[in-house]
Design a protein around this motif. Structure first.
Motif, PDB file in Angstrom:
ATOM      1  N   SER A 134       0.834  -1.206   0.000  1.00 26.54           N
ATOM      2  CA  SER A 134       0.000   0.000   0.000  1.00 26.54           C
ATOM      3  C   SER A 134       0.865   1.252   0.000  1.00 26.54           C
ATOM      4  CB  SER A 134      -0.930  -0.001   1.217  1.00 26.54           C
ATOM      5  OG  SER A 134      -0.170  -0.102   2.423  1.00 26.54           O
ATOM      6  N   ALA A 135       1.964   1.241   0.763  1.00 26.07           N
ATOM      7  CA  ALA A 135       2.883   2.381   0.763  1.00 26.07           C
ATOM      8  C   ALA A 135       3.593   2.510  -0.578  1.00 26.07           C
ATOM      9  CB  ALA A 135       3.894   2.233   1.892  1.00 26.07           C
ATOM     10  N   ALA A 136       3.953   1.376  -1.187  1.00 25.15           N
ATOM     11  CA  ALA A 136       4.580   1.410  -2.503  1.00 25.15           C
ATOM     12  C   ALA A 136       3.622   1.988  -3.540  1.00 25.15           C
ATOM     13  CB  ALA A 136       5.027   0.013  -2.904  1.00 25.15           C
ATOM     14  N   ALA A 137       2.333   1.652  -3.417  1.00 20.70           N
ATOM     15  CA  ALA A 137       1.343   2.198  -4.357  1.00 20.70           C
ATOM     16  C   ALA A 137       1.225   3.712  -4.203  1.00 20.70           C
ATOM     17  CB  ALA A 137      -0.012   1.525  -4.129  1.00 20.70           C
ATOM     18  N   ARG A 138       1.243   4.194  -2.975  1.00 19.24           N
ATOM     19  CA  ARG A 138       1.183   5.641  -2.764  1.00 19.24           C
ATOM     20  C   ARG A 138       2.428   6.326  -3.314  1.00 19.24           C
ATOM     21  NH1 ARG A 138      -0.998   3.850   2.221  1.00 19.24           N
ATOM     22  NH2 ARG A 138       1.021   4.076   3.263  1.00 19.24           N
TER      23      ARG A 138
ATOM     24  N   PRO B   8      12.114   2.552   1.196  1.00 19.79           N
ATOM     25  CA  PRO B   8      11.760   1.262   0.595  1.00 19.79           C
ATOM     26  C   PRO B   8      10.456   1.285  -0.181  1.00 19.79           C
ATOM     27  CG  PRO B   8      11.429   1.215   2.971  1.00 19.79           C
ATOM     28  CD  PRO B   8      12.138   2.496   2.665  1.00 19.79           C
ATOM     29  N   ALA B   9       9.530   2.154   0.202  1.00 17.28           N
ATOM     30  CA  ALA B   9       8.260   2.223  -0.531  1.00 17.28           C
ATOM     31  C   ALA B   9       8.494   2.655  -1.971  1.00 17.28           C
ATOM     32  CB  ALA B   9       7.305   3.186   0.175  1.00 17.28           C
ATOM     33  N   LEU B  10       9.295   3.706  -2.154  1.00 12.57           N
ATOM     34  CA  LEU B  10       9.579   4.176  -3.498  1.00 12.57           C
ATOM     35  C   LEU B  10      10.430   3.161  -4.259  1.00 12.57           C
ATOM     36  CD1 LEU B  10       9.343   6.408  -5.588  1.00 12.57           C
ATOM     37  CD2 LEU B  10      11.326   7.523  -4.554  1.00 12.57           C
TER      38      LEU B  10
END
Length: 239
Positions: free
Chosen positions: A25-29, A203-205
């Protein structure tokens, strides 16, 4: 299911103080944010443009060389040693040399991608030409066709199905090598953006870029498959 499991695991790791993983979910944002600020499209355009130019150069040289080696046994024998010595050289091993010759930027990455795609194109096209029906070549000799006409009017149409196999392999190699060069040495493109995200402890990006690279690769392969089927139908092959 896998995404849900990874979401749970990443959230649990974050709660324990780990900053090495991020939930999907954080990667999607992070992906949406990169798309909105334009960095996603700028880096993607650079990588795809350089990979396409490198593939074009490697394909032109590889197809031309493969036809020559396939039609001429003497040329194949003369070039065998050079091919077998140079072909196993990893393309990324040329990064220091390419940096000395071209510096950072498009030309350095272009040269390495062209080198990486040249060899599979050369070998596969040479093998395809060797499998052309000898009767077709005999007819071209009887008709008095020049070598150029023989290559363009007889050989190329006969190897189109196998040529697309070589091109699909070349597309995959071009994208992988382009991203690898950007991670290792070139401060541009998707590979560089992913490395910067890792070095910035984001890490999300980083996961967003990793997922996007996979999506781009899948889309390109699907487009090549569709083009291959369309060309096959035009040539009268069964779908």
């Amino acid at each position: 299911m896998l995404l849900a499991a990874f979401e749970w695991y990443a959230r649990r790791a974050a709660a324990l103080g780990s900053d090495a993983l991020a939930p999907p979910s954080a990667a999607a944002r992070a992906f949406v944010a990169a798309a909105l600020d334009g960095s996603l499209w700028q880096a993607t355009a650079f990588t795809l443009g350089t990979a396409a130019l490198g593939l074009l150069l490697g394909a032109v040289l590889g197809i031309g060389g493969g036809i020559v080696l396939g039609l001429s046994r003497r040329a194949a024998d003369l070039g065998l040693l050079s091919i077998e010595v140079l072909r196993p050289v990893p393309s990324v091993a040329l990064i220091p040399l390419a940096m000395l010759m071209f510096g950072f930027g498009v030309r350095m990455e272009l040269a390495i991608v062209a080198f990486a795609t040249f060899w599979p194109m050369l070998i596969l096209v040479q093998a395809a030409v060797r499998q052309v029906d000898p009767r077709l070549l005999e007819v071209s000799r009887v008709l008095g066709l020049s070598r150029r006409d023989r290559a363009f009017k007889i050989v190329l149409p006969a190897i189109v199905p196998r040529l697309f196999v070589a091109l699909r392999l070349g597309v995959a190699v071009a994208l992988v090598v382009a991203v690898t060069v950007e991670i290792a040495a070139n401060p541009n493109g998707m590979g560089y953006a992913m490395m910067i995200a890792q070095q910035s402890f984001d890490p999300a990006l980083m996961l967003a870029w990793l997922g996007w690279i996979g999506i781009v690769g899948y889309a390109i392969n699907a487009a090549m498959q569709r083009l291959q089927r369309r060309v096959a139908r035009r040539m009268g092959a069964s779908p």
